[in-house]
Design an enzyme around this catalytic site. Sequence first.
Site, short mmCIF file in Angstrom:
data_model
loop_
_atom_site.label_atom_id
_atom_site.label_comp_id
_atom_site.label_asym_id
_atom_site.label_seq_id
_atom_site.Cartn_x
_atom_site.Cartn_y
_atom_site.Cartn_z
N THR A 183 3.25 -12.48 2.98
CA THR A 183 2.41 -13.15 2.01
C THR A 183 3.19 -14.35 1.46
OG1 THR A 183 0.93 -12.80 0.13
CG2 THR A 183 3.12 -11.74 0.00
N LEU A 204 3.65 12.47 0.73
CA LEU A 204 4.32 13.50 1.53
C LEU A 204 3.30 14.48 2.09
CD1 LEU A 204 7.15 14.51 2.41
CD2 LEU A 204 7.07 16.08 0.47
N LYS A 246 1.76 1.96 -5.10
CA LYS A 246 2.30 1.34 -6.32
C LYS A 246 1.38 1.56 -7.51
CE LYS A 246 2.38 -2.60 -4.21
NZ LYS A 246 2.05 -2.16 -2.85
N GLY A 247 0.05 1.52 -7.24
CA GLY A 247 -0.92 1.70 -8.33
C GLY A 247 -0.75 3.06 -8.96
N ARG A 294 -5.76 0.49 8.50
CA ARG A 294 -4.35 0.14 8.46
C ARG A 294 -3.63 0.65 9.70
NH1 ARG A 294 -3.76 2.32 2.30
NH2 ARG A 294 -4.63 0.51 1.24
N GLY A 344 -4.48 -4.54 -3.75
CA GLY A 344 -5.48 -3.52 -4.03
C GLY A 344 -4.72 -2.28 -4.45
N ASN A 372 -5.14 -10.47 -3.53
CA ASN A 372 -4.86 -9.86 -2.22
C ASN A 372 -4.42 -8.40 -2.41
OD1 ASN A 372 -2.54 -10.85 -3.49
ND2 ASN A 372 -1.52 -11.48 -1.61
N THR A 409 -8.42 -3.64 -0.41
CA THR A 409 -9.02 -4.95 -0.65
C THR A 409 -9.98 -5.33 0.47
OG1 THR A 409 -7.11 -5.67 -1.91
CG2 THR A 409 -8.47 -7.41 -0.99
N GLN A 430 2.01 -6.19 -3.14
CA GLN A 430 2.49 -6.28 -1.75
C GLN A 430 3.78 -5.44 -1.59
OE1 GLN A 430 1.42 -9.62 -3.22
NE2 GLN A 430 -0.50 -8.71 -2.64
N ARG A 465 -10.09 -2.83 5.85
CA ARG A 465 -9.64 -2.77 7.24
C ARG A 465 -8.84 -1.50 7.49
NH1 ARG A 465 -6.62 -8.47 7.91
NH2 ARG A 465 -5.88 -7.85 5.89
N ASP A 502 0.81 -1.23 0.00
CA ASP A 502 0.00 0.00 0.00
C ASP A 502 0.84 1.27 0.00
OD1 ASP A 502 -2.23 -1.68 0.11
OD2 ASP A 502 -2.17 -1.71 2.30
P1 GDP Z 1 -0.83 0.21 -3.54
O1 GDP Z 1 -1.41 -1.05 -3.01
O2 GDP Z 1 0.64 0.31 -3.26
O3 GDP Z 1 -1.16 0.47 -4.98
O4 GDP Z 1 -1.51 1.38 -2.69
P2 GDP Z 1 -3.09 1.53 -2.36
O5 GDP Z 1 -3.79 1.95 -3.59
O6 GDP Z 1 -3.59 0.33 -1.64
O7 GDP Z 1 -3.04 2.69 -1.28
C1 GDP Z 1 -2.49 3.94 -1.56
C2 GDP Z 1 -3.58 5.00 -1.35
O8 GDP Z 1 -2.98 6.26 -1.28
C3 GDP Z 1 -4.57 5.07 -2.47
O9 GDP Z 1 -5.82 5.43 -1.96
C4 GDP Z 1 -4.02 6.18 -3.37
O10 GDP Z 1 -5.02 6.83 -4.14
C5 GDP Z 1 -3.46 7.09 -2.33
N1 GDP Z 1 -2.29 7.87 -2.74
C6 GDP Z 1 -1.26 7.52 -3.57
N2 GDP Z 1 -0.32 8.49 -3.59
C7 GDP Z 1 -0.76 9.48 -2.77
C8 GDP Z 1 -0.21 10.72 -2.32
O11 GDP Z 1 0.88 11.14 -2.71
N3 GDP Z 1 -0.96 11.45 -1.44
C9 GDP Z 1 -2.15 11.03 -0.97
N4 GDP Z 1 -2.80 11.78 -0.10
N5 GDP Z 1 -2.70 9.86 -1.36
C10 GDP Z 1 -2.00 9.08 -2.23
P1 IMO Z 2 -0.93 -4.28 -2.14
O1 IMO Z 2 -0.45 -4.86 -3.45
C1 IMO Z 2 -0.96 -4.66 2.20
C2 IMO Z 2 -0.96 -8.72 3.85
C3 IMO Z 2 -2.20 -9.17 4.59
C4 IMO Z 2 -1.58 -10.12 5.61
C5 IMO Z 2 -0.45 -10.76 4.83
C6 IMO Z 2 -0.80 -12.13 4.26
O2 IMO Z 2 -2.23 -3.59 -2.20
O3 IMO Z 2 0.16 -3.50 -1.50
P2 IMO Z 2 -2.32 -12.85 2.19
O4 IMO Z 2 -3.78 -12.67 1.93
O5 IMO Z 2 -1.43 -12.27 1.14
O6 IMO Z 2 -1.95 -14.29 2.48
O7 IMO Z 2 -2.05 -12.06 3.57
O8 IMO Z 2 -0.15 -9.87 3.76
N1 IMO Z 2 -1.20 -8.22 2.48
C7 IMO Z 2 -1.15 -6.94 2.12
N2 IMO Z 2 -0.98 -5.83 2.86
N3 IMO Z 2 -1.09 -4.56 0.86
C8 IMO Z 2 -1.24 -5.66 0.09
O9 IMO Z 2 -1.22 -5.60 -1.25
C9 IMO Z 2 -1.32 -6.91 0.73
N4 IMO Z 2 -1.50 -8.18 0.29
C10 IMO Z 2 -1.41 -8.97 1.37
O10 IMO Z 2 -2.87 -8.08 5.19
O11 IMO Z 2 -0.99 -9.37 6.65
MG MG Z 3 -2.92 -1.72 -1.78
#
Ligand code: GDP
Ligand code: IMO
Ligand code: MG
Length: 449
Positions: free
Chosen positions: A248, A356, A26-27, A329, A50, A48, A324, A233, A327, A23
């Site tokens: 994971t 930032l 990366k997206g 964080r 998101g 897993n 995903t 992840q 929950r 999280d």
């Molecule tokens: P990923 O799993 O690594 O792709 O990250 P997620 O999408 O699960 O979580 C990152 C969250 O932070 C998302 O809701 C993004 O839209 C948001 N996000 C990404 N970059 C920034 C940023 O620079 N500032 C803020 N406020 N939100 C961001």
């Molecule tokens: P993105 O790509 C954050 C965590 C779960 C759990 C552990 C094992 O969005 O960054 P799993 O279902 O993979 O067997 O769970 O890994 N986990 C993540 N935490 N971001 C993710 O993906 C995750 N994918 C799995 O919360 O602690």
């Molecule tokens: Mg994510």
Amino acid sequence: MTPQRMGAAPGEALVIVGTQWGDEGKGKATDLLADDVDYVVRYQGGNNAGHTIVVGNTVLKLHLVPSGVMYPRVTPVIGDGVVVDPGVLLDELDELLAQGLDVSQLKISGNAHLIMPYHRELDAVTERHLGRQKLGTTKRGIGPCYADKAARVGLRVQDLYDMKIFRQKLDVVLKEKNALLSRVYNRMPMKAADIETEYTVYAERLRPYIADTMALLHDALEAGETVLLEGAQGTLLDLDHGTYPFVTSSNPVAGGALTGSGLGPKHVGRVIGITKAYVTRVGTGPFPTELPVEGALGCLAKGGPEEADIGRRMADVGKELGTTTGRRRRVGWFDAVLARYAARVNGLTEHFLTKLDVLSEFDELKVCRAYRYQGEEYEHFPPHQSIFHHAEPVYETLPGWRTDITAVTHYHDLPKEAQAYVDRLEQLAGVPIRWVSVGPARTQTLERG
Ligand code: GDP
Ligand code: IMO
Ligand code: MG
């Protein structure tokens, strides 16, 4: 500002990897950097993940489809190392179609393993069985699917196209799974015929997307095209290099990008670490710089009302809710020991720093430069888990900037305190920070000179 260019050289592959516990954004980073590449490849994990992409008023939440899908010129690829839940993938494709996106170019490796209904069920019941020791998995069947892959009893995407073999393999594995489900976990056994019927429907719908993705990527690179390998992840969730067992079941680290796509080390030019300006974690496990957040599963942080207030504000302002699972964080201060570790284990060439803007909330910012354990200081990730579990962060304090930075369009227009924070992170992590993200949108990204 206009989206940044990757500057990928012809015939070059680049890796994007999360440097923390997932999280990191990366997206967003992948979507932005995919602008001038030809292929975006998911190389491990499954639904897993998101990954959130924000473009104008459109918000995409992707779980299996690579984050380059917004660009018509990009071919999204689900590589050999991914685990695919076909029903979930088809639902995601339907949603993307409904949002007006063309997903017809998607390619799926026949070597990718299939998540089966018993994997999801076993993920849920084993977590329940672990009680207080549970990992807090996403319950998507990821761990049981990779376990079957390693045990050589997994079913692969290509098995969908020979239903005789599919059924033979299913009958063998289901015998053991049903014994486990009914005798150990007191659950209903599953019927092979039902699963076969369900997966036959998926097979037909997925047929147009199946490809020899390894050959496709090699041909592309040989023709001078560019490839972005998108990790899911993060480094600390890596099965081999993360905080085992709170990880994971795949290899998000840059090495996993090779096994998960079929490319070799000579193809990779750069490895970009996606790093949040603070740290978050979903699920249980150690987290040295954690701040208390009420309702966050697995929160171990101690601290008084002041820390609890900072933790709550960091989680609220950062909107730290699982993409995903929904929950809450866990959150904490930036940890340079982890950043240095990620730089090493992935061979990072640069960082993309995200969120930032969330730190504009605070008067002062703490940064963990080392750990202390039994009177000794550790600048590098400790070799034994017990040291990490009991590590006390050694903090330095930097001044905050307390100004909204989400509309800043040039790096040098950031408040000097914000620039000093980025400089210090770079110094501590030992790898250049090339981009700084100040909001979720593509345009809220600053390239650092
Ligand atoms: P990923 O799993 O690594 O792709 O990250 P997620 O999408 O699960 O979580 C990152 C969250 O932070 C998302 O809701 C993004 O839209 C948001 N996000 C990404 N970059 C920034 C940023 O620079 N500032 C803020 N406020 N939100 C961001
Ligand atoms: P993105 O790509 C954050 C965590 C779960 C759990 C552990 C094992 O969005 O960054 P799993 O279902 O993979 O067997 O769970 O890994 N986990 C993540 N935490 N971001 C993710 O993906 C995750 N994918 C799995 O919360 O602690
Ligand atoms: Mg994510």
